[in-house]
Scaffold this active site. Sequence first.
Site, PDB file in Angstrom:
ATOM      1  N   CYS A 118       0.823  -1.224   0.000  1.00  8.28           N
ATOM      2  CA  CYS A 118       0.000   0.000   0.000  1.00  8.28           C
ATOM      3  C   CYS A 118       0.854   1.270   0.000  1.00  8.28           C
ATOM      4  O   CYS A 118       0.323   2.366  -0.156  1.00  8.28           O
ATOM      5  CB  CYS A 118      -0.944  -0.007   1.189  1.00  8.28           C
ATOM      6  SG  CYS A 118      -2.038  -1.436   1.188  1.00  8.28           S
ATOM      7  N   HIS A 259      -3.305   7.041   1.945  1.00  4.73           N
ATOM      8  CA  HIS A 259      -3.743   5.730   1.479  1.00  4.73           C
ATOM      9  C   HIS A 259      -5.115   5.458   2.095  1.00  4.73           C
ATOM     10  O   HIS A 259      -5.311   5.632   3.309  1.00  4.73           O
ATOM     11  CB  HIS A 259      -2.723   4.673   1.898  1.00  4.73           C
ATOM     12  CG  HIS A 259      -3.235   3.282   1.797  1.00  4.73           C
ATOM     13  ND1 HIS A 259      -3.836   2.805   0.657  1.00  4.73           N
ATOM     14  CD2 HIS A 259      -3.258   2.264   2.709  1.00  4.73           C
ATOM     15  CE1 HIS A 259      -4.206   1.556   0.866  1.00  4.73           C
ATOM     16  NE2 HIS A 259      -3.877   1.204   2.092  1.00  4.73           N
ATOM     17  N   ASN A 289     -10.253  -0.370   0.247  1.00  4.17           N
ATOM     18  CA  ASN A 289      -8.798  -0.242   0.202  1.00  4.17           C
ATOM     19  C   ASN A 289      -8.287  -0.900  -1.083  1.00  4.17           C
ATOM     20  O   ASN A 289      -8.333  -2.128  -1.201  1.00  4.17           O
ATOM     21  CB  ASN A 289      -8.226  -0.925   1.453  1.00  4.17           C
ATOM     22  CG  ASN A 289      -6.720  -0.922   1.502  1.00  4.17           C
ATOM     23  OD1 ASN A 289      -6.054  -0.642   0.508  1.00  4.17           O
ATOM     24  ND2 ASN A 289      -6.173  -1.259   2.663  1.00  4.17           N
TER      25      ASN A 289
HETATM   26  O1  UT7 Z   1      -3.723  -1.240   3.543  1.00  2.00           O
HETATM   27  C1  UT7 Z   1      -3.125  -1.920   4.599  1.00  2.00           C
HETATM   28  C2  UT7 Z   1      -3.371  -1.238   5.819  1.00  2.00           C
HETATM   29  N1  UT7 Z   1      -4.425  -1.912   6.562  1.00  2.00           N
HETATM   30  C3  UT7 Z   1      -5.073  -1.194   7.452  1.00  2.00           C
HETATM   31  O2  UT7 Z   1      -4.861  -0.032   7.570  1.00  2.00           O
HETATM   32  C4  UT7 Z   1      -6.059  -1.884   8.377  1.00  2.00           C
HETATM   33  C5  UT7 Z   1      -5.939  -1.289   9.767  1.00  2.00           C
HETATM   34  N2  UT7 Z   1      -6.890  -1.862  10.695  1.00  2.00           N
HETATM   35  C6  UT7 Z   1      -8.216  -1.526  10.660  1.00  2.00           C
HETATM   36  O3  UT7 Z   1      -8.629  -0.767   9.813  1.00  2.00           O
HETATM   37  C7  UT7 Z   1      -9.086  -2.072  11.729  1.00  2.00           C
HETATM   38  O4  UT7 Z   1      -8.311  -2.712  12.715  1.00  2.00           O
HETATM   39  C8  UT7 Z   1     -10.159  -3.063  11.192  1.00  2.00           C
HETATM   40  C9  UT7 Z   1     -11.187  -2.336  10.382  1.00  2.00           C
HETATM   41  C10 UT7 Z   1      -9.498  -4.156  10.362  1.00  2.00           C
HETATM   42  C11 UT7 Z   1     -10.878  -3.731  12.369  1.00  2.00           C
HETATM   43  O5  UT7 Z   1     -11.467  -2.735  13.181  1.00  2.00           O
HETATM   44  P1  UT7 Z   1     -11.288  -2.802  14.757  1.00  2.00           P
HETATM   45  O6  UT7 Z   1     -12.064  -1.689  15.338  1.00  2.00           O
HETATM   46  O7  UT7 Z   1      -9.798  -2.821  15.044  1.00  2.00           O
HETATM   47  O8  UT7 Z   1     -11.978  -4.161  15.133  1.00  2.00           O
HETATM   48  P2  UT7 Z   1     -11.373  -5.385  15.944  1.00  2.00           P
HETATM   49  O9  UT7 Z   1     -10.438  -6.163  15.106  1.00  2.00           O
HETATM   50  O10 UT7 Z   1     -10.905  -4.898  17.288  1.00  2.00           O
HETATM   51  O11 UT7 Z   1     -12.685  -6.268  16.166  1.00  2.00           O
HETATM   52  C12 UT7 Z   1     -13.739  -5.808  17.032  1.00  2.00           C
HETATM   53  C13 UT7 Z   1     -14.846  -6.821  16.994  1.00  2.00           C
HETATM   54  C14 UT7 Z   1     -14.380  -8.262  17.217  1.00  2.00           C
HETATM   55  O12 UT7 Z   1     -15.386  -8.941  17.947  1.00  2.00           O
HETATM   56  P3  UT7 Z   1     -15.183  -9.217  19.519  1.00  2.00           P
HETATM   57  O13 UT7 Z   1     -13.945 -10.049  19.611  1.00  2.00           O
HETATM   58  O14 UT7 Z   1     -15.028  -7.870  20.156  1.00  2.00           O
HETATM   59  O15 UT7 Z   1     -16.446  -9.928  19.898  1.00  2.00           O
HETATM   60  C15 UT7 Z   1     -14.330  -8.839  15.813  1.00  2.00           C
HETATM   61  O16 UT7 Z   1     -14.515 -10.229  15.810  1.00  2.00           O
HETATM   62  O17 UT7 Z   1     -15.468  -6.808  15.711  1.00  2.00           O
HETATM   63  C16 UT7 Z   1     -15.484  -8.139  15.171  1.00  2.00           C
HETATM   64  N3  UT7 Z   1     -15.373  -8.037  13.726  1.00  2.00           N
HETATM   65  C17 UT7 Z   1     -16.441  -7.907  12.920  1.00  2.00           C
HETATM   66  N4  UT7 Z   1     -17.747  -7.841  13.159  1.00  2.00           N
HETATM   67  C18 UT7 Z   1     -18.564  -7.682  12.118  1.00  2.00           C
HETATM   68  C19 UT7 Z   1     -14.236  -8.024  12.980  1.00  2.00           C
HETATM   69  N5  UT7 Z   1     -14.567  -7.893  11.681  1.00  2.00           N
HETATM   70  C20 UT7 Z   1     -15.911  -7.798  11.621  1.00  2.00           C
HETATM   71  C21 UT7 Z   1     -16.820  -7.640  10.559  1.00  2.00           C
HETATM   72  N6  UT7 Z   1     -18.127  -7.575  10.855  1.00  2.00           N
HETATM   73  N7  UT7 Z   1     -16.423  -7.522   9.279  1.00  2.00           N
END
Ligand code: UT7
Length: 334
Positions: A118, A259, A289
Amino acid sequence: MALKQPGVGIAITGCGSAAPTAFLDNQQLSQIVDTSDEWIATRTGIRQRRLAPPTQSLATLAAQAAQGAIAMAGLSPTDIDLILLATSTPDDLFGTACRVQAELGAARAVAFDLTAACSGFVFGLVTAAQFIHTGVYQNIVLIGADILSRWVDWSDRRTCVLFGDGAGAVVIQANGRDRLLGFELRSDGTQNHYLNLNYQPDPKHLTDDLEIGQGTFQPITMNGQEVYRFAARRVPEVIEKALFRANLSIEDVDWLLLHQANQRILDAVADRLNIPPEKVISNLAKYGNTSAASIPLALDEEVRQGKVQVGDTIVTSGFGAGLTWGAAVFQWGR
Ligand code: UT7
């Protein structure tokens, strides 16, 4: 720096973009994995993503974006000296840039791929500038293009909601005044495991005592929280460094062009740098993305809508797998 020819600067004189026509919105995605429009929109800002059909080649998508950029710059393909294709999803591991060269009919151009995930567009911009600063080339096409849908694990809701397909390109030309005002590039391989599209070898015996590995690449894996933390912390740092090199302050910035990974990252970086929301370019709601494509794709939309004007100062930053990250400050146009 020592090699820089006096009076040879760069200007970004054209841009173009291309994206597949088919799209998948959050509602449709919630029928594939356990997710919802509400979760995706509030956690990422993404509403839909474009997806390439099986017959779509990366080379054709990249060439379409490049054609738009070459036309805007008022050049013809035979004027191009170098084609740099930033991609992590080539049609061919030997490289796809030469196929783009053939599709464009850019017979004089040397062409090669550049892989920095990226960060590919920002790394490519700085790489292209070096060839111009040293006086070697005059007209360069830099393309960021990725078809990540081919490498996403469509059963993993933590990653499959994020990515989309697309291409963006710019023409970079020699110019009396240098419009690349400052940059900073960084890498940290000790954090490589946070975001991967890994090759997995399948051991194969050629003879009794000689073994090789023949395998395939595995779908994307990501530790989202760690990558988020990394981006929110490191991106403001490199932007400040690039601005320092440019002898500019935050107030001099007309546009923040990050990005397009997550709206929350865009907001956090802008907040940290005290850049007001109206200066933050964002189109990830429509595309998700798109990796190396996201910055030139967003730039192209803003330029064609007349928002980014000639002379505007843009600070751009790419970040992602590697880990890699970088920032560049440039003025749009000659
Ligand atoms: O281009 C490369 C660069 N990549 C990035 O910049 C990605 C950077 N990271 C992010 O953008 C975020 O970390 C994400 C969008 C990937 C995830 O968001 P988050 O607020 O960090 O969520 P999390 O991973 O802490 O997950 C929170 C909850 C979890 O459930 P529990 O364990 O709290 O019950 C996940 O299982 O959300 C759950 N979850 C979802 N729920 C519904 C994770 N993905 C999903 C989903 N739909 N798609």
